[in-house]
Design a protein around this motif. Structure first.
Motif, PDB file in Angstrom:
ATOM      1  N   ALA A   1       0.836  -1.319   0.058  1.00 43.48           N
ATOM      2  CA  ALA A   1      -0.030   0.091   0.028  1.00 43.48           C
ATOM      3  C   ALA A   1       1.031   1.163   0.092  1.00 43.48           C
ATOM      4  O   ALA A   1       2.112   1.268   0.386  1.00 43.48           O
ATOM      5  CB  ALA A   1      -1.019  -0.038   1.156  1.00 43.48           C
ATOM      6  N   SER A   2       0.491   2.412  -0.678  1.00 43.61           N
ATOM      7  CA  SER A   2       1.035   3.612  -0.385  1.00 43.61           C
ATOM      8  C   SER A   2       0.013   4.717  -0.408  1.00 43.61           C
ATOM      9  O   SER A   2      -1.079   4.745  -0.914  1.00 43.61           O
ATOM     10  CB  SER A   2       1.952   3.931  -1.710  1.00 43.61           C
ATOM     11  OG  SER A   2       1.375   4.077  -2.716  1.00 43.61           O
ATOM     12  N   PHE A   3       0.327   5.625   0.447  1.00 42.45           N
ATOM     13  CA  PHE A   3      -0.365   6.862   0.540  1.00 42.45           C
ATOM     14  C   PHE A   3       0.248   8.119   0.268  1.00 42.45           C
ATOM     15  O   PHE A   3       1.247   8.633   0.994  1.00 42.45           O
ATOM     16  CB  PHE A   3      -0.786   6.791   2.097  1.00 42.45           C
ATOM     17  CG  PHE A   3      -1.696   5.700   2.350  1.00 42.45           C
ATOM     18  CD1 PHE A   3      -2.847   5.649   2.918  1.00 42.45           C
ATOM     19  CD2 PHE A   3      -0.772   4.497   2.979  1.00 42.45           C
ATOM     20  CE1 PHE A   3      -3.453   4.354   3.072  1.00 42.45           C
ATOM     21  CE2 PHE A   3      -1.533   3.600   3.534  1.00 42.45           C
ATOM     22  CZ  PHE A   3      -2.598   3.282   3.518  1.00 42.45           C
ATOM     23  N   PRO A   4      -0.134   8.700  -1.048  1.00 43.90           N
ATOM     24  CA  PRO A   4       0.452  10.157  -1.172  1.00 43.90           C
ATOM     25  C   PRO A   4      -0.203  11.052  -0.114  1.00 43.90           C
ATOM     26  O   PRO A   4      -1.295  11.264  -0.059  1.00 43.90           O
ATOM     27  CB  PRO A   4      -0.074  10.330  -2.649  1.00 43.90           C
ATOM     28  CG  PRO A   4      -1.303   9.429  -2.845  1.00 43.90           C
ATOM     29  CD  PRO A   4      -1.262   8.331  -1.778  1.00 43.90           C
ATOM     30  N   ILE A   5       0.688  11.780   0.494  1.00 44.41           N
ATOM     31  CA  ILE A   5       0.300  12.664   1.575  1.00 44.41           C
ATOM     32  C   ILE A   5       1.656  13.616   1.682  1.00 44.41           C
ATOM     33  O   ILE A   5       2.512  13.309   1.959  1.00 44.41           O
ATOM     34  CB  ILE A   5      -0.329  12.026   2.592  1.00 44.41           C
ATOM     35  CG1 ILE A   5      -0.876  13.240   3.681  1.00 44.41           C
ATOM     36  CG2 ILE A   5       0.803  11.199   3.435  1.00 44.41           C
ATOM     37  CD1 ILE A   5      -1.789  12.553   4.677  1.00 44.41           C
ATOM     38  N   ASP A   6       1.249  15.058   1.954  1.00 49.34           N
ATOM     39  CA  ASP A   6       2.208  15.864   2.203  1.00 49.34           C
ATOM     40  C   ASP A   6       2.986  15.741   3.706  1.00 49.34           C
ATOM     41  O   ASP A   6       4.080  15.954   3.848  1.00 49.34           O
ATOM     42  CB  ASP A   6       1.506  17.400   2.238  1.00 49.34           C
ATOM     43  CG  ASP A   6       1.411  18.002   0.783  1.00 49.34           C
ATOM     44  OD1 ASP A   6       2.009  17.585   0.075  1.00 49.34           O
ATOM     45  OD2 ASP A   6       0.284  18.536   0.752  1.00 49.34           O
ATOM     46  N   SER A   7       2.265  15.121   4.540  1.00 51.09           N
ATOM     47  CA  SER A   7       2.902  15.037   5.725  1.00 51.09           C
ATOM     48  C   SER A   7       3.264  13.484   6.048  1.00 51.09           C
ATOM     49  O   SER A   7       3.305  12.846   7.224  1.00 51.09           O
ATOM     50  CB  SER A   7       1.917  15.252   6.927  1.00 51.09           C
ATOM     51  OG  SER A   7       0.440  14.639   6.728  1.00 51.09           O
ATOM     52  N   ALA A   8       3.780  13.039   5.046  1.00 47.05           N
ATOM     53  CA  ALA A   8       4.135  11.693   5.167  1.00 47.05           C
ATOM     54  C   ALA A   8       5.420  11.345   6.084  1.00 47.05           C
ATOM     55  O   ALA A   8       5.251  10.315   6.843  1.00 47.05           O
ATOM     56  CB  ALA A   8       4.687  10.898   3.558  1.00 47.05           C
ATOM     57  N   TYR A   9       6.356  12.258   6.288  1.00 49.75           N
ATOM     58  CA  TYR A   9       7.512  11.919   7.432  1.00 49.75           C
ATOM     59  C   TYR A   9       6.792  11.939   8.791  1.00 49.75           C
ATOM     60  O   TYR A   9       7.209  11.220   9.409  1.00 49.75           O
ATOM     61  CB  TYR A   9       8.539  12.694   7.033  1.00 49.75           C
ATOM     62  CG  TYR A   9       9.140  12.379   5.649  1.00 49.75           C
ATOM     63  CD1 TYR A   9      10.132  11.171   5.565  1.00 49.75           C
ATOM     64  CD2 TYR A   9       8.972  13.083   4.398  1.00 49.75           C
ATOM     65  CE1 TYR A   9      10.567  11.058   4.361  1.00 49.75           C
ATOM     66  CE2 TYR A   9       9.401  12.751   3.295  1.00 49.75           C
ATOM     67  CZ  TYR A   9      10.474  11.741   3.425  1.00 49.75           C
ATOM     68  OH  TYR A   9      11.246  11.519   2.192  1.00 49.75           O
ATOM     69  N   GLN A  10       5.902  12.892   9.016  1.00 50.19           N
ATOM     70  CA  GLN A  10       5.386  13.014  10.254  1.00 50.19           C
ATOM     71  C   GLN A  10       4.595  11.527  10.624  1.00 50.19           C
ATOM     72  O   GLN A  10       4.507  11.215  11.683  1.00 50.19           O
ATOM     73  CB  GLN A  10       4.392  14.238  10.424  1.00 50.19           C
ATOM     74  CG  GLN A  10       4.705  15.471  11.037  1.00 50.19           C
ATOM     75  CD  GLN A  10       3.711  16.755  11.126  1.00 50.19           C
ATOM     76  OE1 GLN A  10       3.199  17.026   9.851  1.00 50.19           O
ATOM     77  NE2 GLN A  10       3.512  16.842  12.309  1.00 50.19           N
ATOM     78  N   ILE A  11       3.721  11.111   9.571  1.00 54.68           N
ATOM     79  CA  ILE A  11       2.718  10.068   9.949  1.00 54.68           C
ATOM     80  C   ILE A  11       3.663   8.885   9.906  1.00 54.68           C
ATOM     81  O   ILE A  11       3.437   8.085  10.934  1.00 54.68           O
ATOM     82  CB  ILE A  11       1.709   9.971   8.567  1.00 54.68           C
ATOM     83  CG1 ILE A  11       0.954  11.336   8.685  1.00 54.68           C
ATOM     84  CG2 ILE A  11       1.288   8.662   8.674  1.00 54.68           C
ATOM     85  CD1 ILE A  11       0.071  11.140   7.577  1.00 54.68           C
TER      86      ILE A  11
END
Length: 188
Positions: free
Chosen positions: A131-141
């Motif tokens: 799975a992958s989730f494109p998101i701006d806050s990926a490193y925080q998540i």
């Protein structure tokens, strides 16, 4: 835009959770190379490199030829790294200040890495993008998800961010974390 991703190795019953600005398939290729020892870790500088006939290619450490060049990587041998640890320990009585702290830290890291490679079970299976989730806050998540799943962390994996939980649990944890972050940012 960044991605948080889950890679799964069904045979080893492991998942890897990470974040990247590149496409997750690029990380998948890199992880499979490390797992299958097509890419190895230098016994001296500890960098990851593509292997040439099962040995480390020529490379540089602090603007000098690295003594690990042409040698087997940690996946195949730990002799050079063990010798380096012993040599550094022998130098400690003559070091002080930042040199002493640096050598002590290096010894600690080498011992930890050597233990991992000596105890590392045979690597089975291969990794797939689950799975992958494109998101701006990926490193925080990613950081929050790692904390949430810390009880499942595989400390003996040859690289970091590997967990022994199901992909479904990881996906659920990521989705919950994303939802909580959206809730906090919107105040809904």
């Amino acid at each position: 835009m960044a991605f948080i991703y889950i890679l799964e190795n069904q045979d080893a019953q492991r998942i890897k959770i990470g974040a990247t600005h590149n496409h997750p398939n690029d990380r998948l290729l890199d992880i499979n190379r490390m797992w299958q020892a097509v890419k190895g870790r230098c016994q001296i500088c500890l960098s990851w490199r593509m292997l040439v006939n099962g040995r480390m290619p020529k490379h540089v450490l602090s603007m000098n030829h690295c003594a690990g060049s042409g040698e087997p990587p940690l996946e195949y041998s730990t002799k050079l790294a063990e010798k380096q640890t012993i040599d550094l320990q022998g130098q400690l009585p003559w070091l002080s200040g930042s040199d002493l702290r640096s050598a002590s830290k290096r010894i600690k890291n080498l011992k930890k890495i050597l233990q991992t490679y000596k105890e590392n079970p045979i690597r089975i299976g291969g990794w797939q993008l689950r799975a992958s989730f494109p998101i701006d806050s990926a490193y925080q998540i990613e950081e929050l998800v790692h904390k949430a799943l810390a009880v499942h962390l595989d400390k003996e994996a040859p690289f970091g961010e590997v967990f022994s939980c199901s992909a479904e649990e990881a996906i659920s944890t990521i989705e919950e974390t994303i939802s909580q972050m959206k809730y906090k940012s919107t105040g809904l």
